[in-house]
Write a protein that holds these residues in place. Structure first.
Motif, PDB file in Angstrom:
ATOM      1  N   TYR A 150      36.737  50.179  47.064  1.00 35.46           N
ATOM      2  CA  TYR A 150      38.127  50.456  46.699  1.00 35.46           C
ATOM      3  C   TYR A 150      38.710  51.506  47.637  1.00 35.46           C
ATOM      4  N   VAL A 151      39.859  51.182  48.229  1.00 34.58           N
ATOM      5  CA  VAL A 151      40.567  52.118  49.105  1.00 34.58           C
ATOM      6  C   VAL A 151      41.691  52.760  48.303  1.00 34.58           C
ATOM      7  N   PRO A 152      41.660  54.087  48.087  1.00 32.31           N
ATOM      8  CA  PRO A 152      42.680  54.748  47.258  1.00 32.31           C
ATOM      9  C   PRO A 152      44.083  54.571  47.823  1.00 32.31           C
ATOM     10  N   ARG A 153      45.056  54.488  46.912  1.00 34.76           N
ATOM     11  CA  ARG A 153      46.475  54.416  47.275  1.00 34.76           C
ATOM     12  C   ARG A 153      47.222  55.435  46.432  1.00 34.76           C
ATOM     13  N   PRO A 154      48.235  56.119  46.993  1.00 31.11           N
ATOM     14  CA  PRO A 154      48.900  57.194  46.253  1.00 31.11           C
ATOM     15  C   PRO A 154      49.584  56.728  44.974  1.00 31.11           C
ATOM     16  N   GLY A 267      31.568  49.793  43.902  1.00 32.22           N
ATOM     17  CA  GLY A 267      31.343  49.890  42.465  1.00 32.22           C
ATOM     18  C   GLY A 267      32.494  49.260  41.718  1.00 32.22           C
ATOM     19  N   TYR A 268      32.653  49.628  40.463  1.00 27.14           N
ATOM     20  CA  TYR A 268      33.695  49.076  39.605  1.00 27.14           C
ATOM     21  C   TYR A 268      34.707  50.169  39.294  1.00 27.14           C
ATOM     22  N   HIS A 269      35.994  49.835  39.483  1.00 27.94           N
ATOM     23  CA  HIS A 269      37.065  50.814  39.300  1.00 27.94           C
ATOM     24  C   HIS A 269      38.098  50.301  38.299  1.00 27.94           C
ATOM     25  N   PHE A 270      38.597  51.236  37.504  1.00 27.95           N
ATOM     26  CA  PHE A 270      39.733  50.979  36.616  1.00 27.95           C
ATOM     27  C   PHE A 270      40.980  51.470  37.334  1.00 27.95           C
ATOM     28  N   LEU A 271      41.940  50.576  37.581  1.00 27.29           N
ATOM     29  CA  LEU A 271      43.138  50.915  38.336  1.00 27.29           C
ATOM     30  C   LEU A 271      44.375  50.750  37.461  1.00 27.29           C
ATOM     31  N   CYS A 272      45.231  51.750  37.499  1.00 24.70           N
ATOM     32  CA  CYS A 272      46.543  51.648  36.858  1.00 24.70           C
ATOM     33  C   CYS A 272      47.552  52.365  37.743  1.00 24.70           C
ATOM     34  N   ARG A 273      48.816  52.196  37.445  1.00 27.61           N
ATOM     35  CA  ARG A 273      49.843  52.900  38.207  1.00 27.61           C
ATOM     36  C   ARG A 273      49.781  54.392  37.881  1.00 27.61           C
ATOM     37  N   THR A 274      49.956  55.201  38.887  1.00 24.03           N
ATOM     38  CA  THR A 274      49.798  56.647  38.730  1.00 24.03           C
ATOM     39  C   THR A 274      50.677  57.190  37.622  1.00 24.03           C
ATOM     40  N   ARG A 275      51.882  56.662  37.492  1.00 24.44           N
ATOM     41  CA  ARG A 275      52.792  57.183  36.472  1.00 24.44           C
ATOM     42  C   ARG A 275      52.368  56.814  35.050  1.00 24.44           C
ATOM     43  N   ASP A 276      51.448  55.824  34.920  1.00 26.62           N
ATOM     44  CA  ASP A 276      50.959  55.441  33.590  1.00 26.62           C
ATOM     45  C   ASP A 276      49.669  56.159  33.205  1.00 26.62           C
ATOM     46  N   ALA A 277      49.050  56.831  34.152  1.00 29.06           N
ATOM     47  CA  ALA A 277      47.665  57.279  33.982  1.00 29.06           C
ATOM     48  C   ALA A 277      47.454  58.194  32.786  1.00 29.06           C
ATOM     49  N   GLN A 278      48.471  58.969  32.390  1.00 26.82           N
ATOM     50  CA  GLN A 278      48.297  59.930  31.299  1.00 26.82           C
ATOM     51  C   GLN A 278      48.805  59.419  29.956  1.00 26.82           C
ATOM     52  N   LEU A 279      49.275  58.166  29.897  1.00 28.90           N
ATOM     53  CA  LEU A 279      49.649  57.595  28.606  1.00 28.90           C
ATOM     54  C   LEU A 279      48.392  57.354  27.781  1.00 28.90           C
ATOM     55  N   SER A 280      48.513  57.448  26.467  1.00 23.50           N
ATOM     56  CA  SER A 280      47.328  57.489  25.609  1.00 23.50           C
ATOM     57  C   SER A 280      46.466  56.233  25.694  1.00 23.50           C
TER      58      SER A 280
END
Length: 304
Positions: A150-154, A267-280
């Motif tokens: 996985y290549v990180p994206r901002p 490995g295995y990564h869980f990806l979401c949009r950065t602005r959603d990351a702190q939603l419960s």
């Protein structure tokens, strides 16, 4: 804010036309007259100073600018909807839409869903099988689980929750028939089972373990990892499979792994949009995956 944002009415009209492909269908979807939709699109194009659609026969197609704006609008509406349902006690929450790889879902995630449901009664998870994704191009998805490097994206929040640990596995009958105890050379009496998307995995394993390559009796290729796993269980040969997918079969004794397992890169990564990351819901699902997954220390043996 120096730039005046377009009205919500105009944005809703634009989103509907982009989704439906015509003003008539968009007007029916919004339950308004056709002329109102056309007027909102013209007003929006005038304000932005660009064309958002081009006509092809009876259909309206997005221009490159229109496509970029449409993706942003769908993304923004999704964030607003999710945030509204998070804070409103009366809102009916839509299911959390998670994109997954088919084999990962069938062999790893589904058997663990009972624990997730028990932790959060009422949490609705809609799983959609998707190709291996590196970001969230599909704006209907809330998050995706991907394997590999996985290549990180901002704009994407990525959390690794499990290593990719693989090794040769076979049925006990194949191991007995070939006389496999702890000598990899005995595998030459059986067939190599290979997934078409991972044609070089055997070569990686031989190189990583400093094992001389084995000439198998034949090589059987399957177009999905699911078929490869089931072929190994059926005694058709020997396959290199992620340990996470077959832990239950190993415990039950329907598959054996006489040569152990090695960690691959990624490995295995869980990806979401950065602005959603702190939603419960996102935090809860991320925490669940971290609890269920396994990440080994960095100094453990691995396939590079």
């Amino acid at each position: 804010m120096s730039f005046k944002l377009p009205s919500l009415v105009a944005l809703r009209a634009f989103e509907a036309v982009a989704r439906c492909g015509s003003v008539r269908k968009a007007a029916d979807d919004l339950n308004v007259v056709h002329g109102a939709v056309s007027q909102q699109i013209r007003s929006l194009e005038d304000q932005l100073g660009v064309s958002l659609f081009e006509r092809r026969g009876k259909r309206l197609l997005l221009t490159s600018n229109g496509k970029r704006f449409s993706d942003a609008i769908q993304d923004a509406f999704g964030v607003i909807e999710r945030a509204a349902t998070e804070i409103s006690p009366t809102a009916h929450k839509r299911p959390f839409k998670l994109g997954i790889m088919r084999t990962f879902g069938a062999y790893w995630l589904v058997p663990r869903l009972h624990d997730l449901i028990h932790q959060k009664p009422g949490f609705e998870l809609e799983m959609v099988t998707v190709p291996v994704l590196k970001n969230l191009e599909d704006t209907s998805l809330d998050a995706v689980i991907v394997g590999g490097d996985y290549v990180p994206r901002p704009e994407i929040d990525g959390t690794k929750f499990m290593d990719d640990i693989v090794g040769p596995v076979m049925s006990p009958q194949v191991a007995a028939r070939c006389g496999i105890v702890d000598d990899p050379r005995a595998m030459s009496r059986s067939s190599a089972l290979v997934t078409s998307s991972q044609l070089h995995l055997w070569d990686e394993w031989f190189a990583a373990t400093n094992t001389p390559s084995v000439r198998f009796t034949r090589r059987q290729v399957f177009d999905s990892l699911t078929l490869t796993i089931e072929a190994a269980r059926a005694g058709l040969g020997i396959a290199i499979i992620p340990q996470a997918y077959i832990a239950g079969y190993l415990q039950a004794g329907s598959l054996v792994a006489p040569f152990g397992f090695l960690r691959r890169s990624g490995g295995y990564h869980f990806l979401c949009r950065t602005r959603d990351a702190q939603l419960s819901d996102f935090k809860r699902l991320r925490a669940f995956l971290l609890t269920q997954g396994t990440v080994l220390p960095v100094d453990s043996q691995s396939i590079q």
